[in-house]
Scaffold this active site. Structure first.
Site, PDB file in Angstrom:
ATOM      1  N   HIS A   1      -4.211  -4.796   1.321  1.00  0.00           N
ATOM      2  CA  HIS A   1      -3.373  -5.246   0.199  1.00  0.00           C
ATOM      3  C   HIS A   1      -2.620  -6.500   0.673  1.00  0.00           C
ATOM      4  CE1 HIS A   1      -3.544  -0.860  -0.570  1.00  0.00           C
ATOM      5  NE2 HIS A   1      -3.291  -1.112  -1.826  1.00  0.00           N
TER       6      HIS A   1
ATOM      7  N   ASP B   1       0.426  -5.728   2.659  1.00  0.00           N
ATOM      8  CA  ASP B   1       0.202  -5.072   3.958  1.00  0.00           C
ATOM      9  C   ASP B   1       0.384  -6.075   5.094  1.00  0.00           C
ATOM     10  OD1 ASP B   1      -0.621  -2.891   2.479  1.00  0.00           O
ATOM     11  OD2 ASP B   1      -2.751  -3.074   2.967  1.00  0.00           O
TER      12      ASP B   1
HETATM   13  C1  XUL Z   1      -3.589   4.819  -3.816  1.00  0.00           C
HETATM   14  C2  XUL Z   1      -4.822   4.117  -3.403  1.00  0.00           C
HETATM   15  C3  XUL Z   1      -4.759   2.643  -3.094  1.00  0.00           C
HETATM   16  C4  XUL Z   1      -5.902   1.849  -3.596  1.00  0.00           C
HETATM   17  C5  XUL Z   1      -5.716   0.370  -3.457  1.00  0.00           C
HETATM   18  O1  XUL Z   1      -3.785   6.142  -4.115  1.00  0.00           O
HETATM   19  O2  XUL Z   1      -5.849   4.729  -3.272  1.00  0.00           O
HETATM   20  O3  XUL Z   1      -4.749   2.485  -1.711  1.00  0.00           O
HETATM   21  O4  XUL Z   1      -7.073   2.165  -2.875  1.00  0.00           O
HETATM   22  O5  XUL Z   1      -4.506  -0.075  -3.948  1.00  0.00           O
END
Ligand code: XUL
Ligand code: CO
Length: 437
Positions: A99, A102
């Site tokens: 992300h 992150d």
């Molecule tokens: C949350 C989740 C996230 C998504 C990406 O449950 O799975 O990590 O994969 O935002």
């Protein structure tokens, strides 16, 4: 700096290996069904939980004391990324995923956000090149910051909608620059907490508009990766609009987005929706929207998303059986969007968890291939539907016959069909013998 000095590169030791930090089943360069295991599974370490979580939960404070989380400025973020690449290299996994937030310092300034993303893209690019590591997907976190407390695309405030667009623009730019194969959209807070304050029609329209903007931007940018929506029924919201594969498919079709977006299926999200993971995978494949997988599992005694590393060979074998039967992954792969337990404070636990997950998928791949080769399931299914390839079946399904024509044929031929066994136990026995041979 080395973050895991006591861990060597994890070797393949074969099915009887007793070395704790070794693989029993994952032999990346071994060829099975004309592809290497690495290419079949396309595994990815996820930076979010693995590197950013410090062990804090709603009942208690940080427990992990990670050396790469001591500083939260740009230097600290680079240290975190470097720890991540060391983990990826030692595990010998080809991909990672992240992300935006992150890997950059927290900021409320739109300009600062943009410049942090640019600087970090360069750092990530250098580390990817040094380690020969690829990016499975990038994404923007549109659920963590307090501005998103009522949702991002579905926020009642269009300025917040615009901030979400700002993040997606730069997270997609980073993903493209890093050669990312997919871009993920998980609508963490795109749903509602109470219908008392919610205009459902308005919020769904906003979400449809946002996704259209994302698709148009992908083309404007010339990004050739796959856009993936990640279904989840609830948590953190009471209800999410991307509830499951069926809901996402109908959303895509309602907003004219079919063919533009696929799904990133997470195992425990299927569980939370009251489905088996097998169901979600098979549904996405049948609807032509299967993209990628976040591999984890829940805990039967805990009702929330525990995101544990996978260890359930039987469930993953059936999922892989479906995926292989449809030609395998194209741009997708298996991403470990999974977490340690809060009390697993030793950094070695991160390796044990990934090794267990990787070996679970590798064993599941071997078993799925065996199921295909031994063909009990495929020949049973083909035989079960054989009537539909007869003249009568083709006529009934696609021909220009009416309901009344069918009724007349039943009378004329005095049809008295006898149903056959569904053979469930016969098939379950075949699956059980193949998995536990
Ligand atoms: C949350 C989740 C996230 C998504 C990406 O449950 O799975 O990590 O994969 O935002
Ligand atoms: Co996920």
């Amino acid at each position: 700096m080395e973050y895991f000095p006591s861990v060597p590169e994890v070797p393949y030791g074969g099915p009887r290996s007793d070395t704790p930090l070794s693989f029993r089943h994952y032999n990346p360069k071994e060829t099975i069904l004309k592809r290497t295991m690495e290419d079949h599974l396309r595994m990815s370490v996820c930076f979010w939980h693995t590197l950013c979580w410090n062990g804090r939960d709603i009942f208690g404070e940080d427990t992990f004391a990670r050396p790469w989380l001591v500083r939260s400025d740009m230097e600290g973020q680079k240290a975190k990324v470097d720890a991540g690449f060391e983990l990826v290299r030692k595990l010998g996994v080809p991909f990672y995923s992240f992300h935006d937030v992150d890997v950059i310092p927290a900021t409320d300034s739109p300009k600062e956000y943009e410049s942090y993303m640019a600087e970090m893209t360069e750092h990530l690019g250098r580390r990817m090149e040094e380690g020969g590591v690829r990016l499975l997907w990038g994404t923007a976190n549109l659920f963590g910051h307090r501005r998103y407390l009522h949702g991002a695309a579905t926020s009642p405030d269009p300025e917040i909608f615009a901030w979400a667009a700002h993040q997606v623009r730069h997270a997609m730019k980073a993903t493209q620059a890093l050669g990312g194969e997919n871009y993920v959209l998980w609508g963490g807070r795109e749903g509602y907490e109470t219908l008392l304050n919610t205009d459902l029609r308005q919020e769904r329209r906003q979400l449809g508009r946002f996704m259209r903007l994302v698709v148009d931007h992908k083309y404007a940018l010339g990004f050739d990766g796959t856009l993936l929506i990640e279904p989840k029924p609830h948590e953190p919201t009471k209800h999410q609009y991307d509830y499951d594969v069926a809901a996402v498919h109908s959303f895509l079709s309602e907003f004219g987005l079919l063919g533009e977006m696929k799904v990133n299926l997470e195992v425990n999200h299927a569980t939370l929706a009251g489905h088996s993971f097998h169901h979600e995978v098979a549904s996405a494949l049948a609807l032509d929207i299967f993209g990628s997988v976040d591999a984890n599992r829940g805990d039967p005694q805990l009702g929330w998303d525990t995101d544990q590393f996978p260890a359930q060979t039987d469930e993953m074998t059936l999922a892989l059986y479906e995926i292989l039967n449809h030609g395998g992954f194209s741009s997708g792969g298996f991403n470990f969007d999974a977490r340690l337990r809060r009390a697993s404070t030793d950094p070695i636990d991160l390796f044990s968890a990934h090794i267990m997950g990787i070996d679970t998928l590798a064993l599941a791949l071997r078993r799925a291939v065996a199921l295909i080769e031994e063909s009990t399931l495929s020949s049973f299914v083909a035989n079960r539907y054989r009537g539909w390839s007869s003249d009568f079946g083709r006529h009934a399904l696609g021909g220009d016959c009416s309901l009344a024509d069918l009724s007349k044929q039943v009378v004329e031929s005095d049809l008295r069909p006898e149903p056959e066994s569904g053979g469930q136990e016969h098939l379950e026995l075949a699956v059980h013998r193949t998995i536990y041979r």
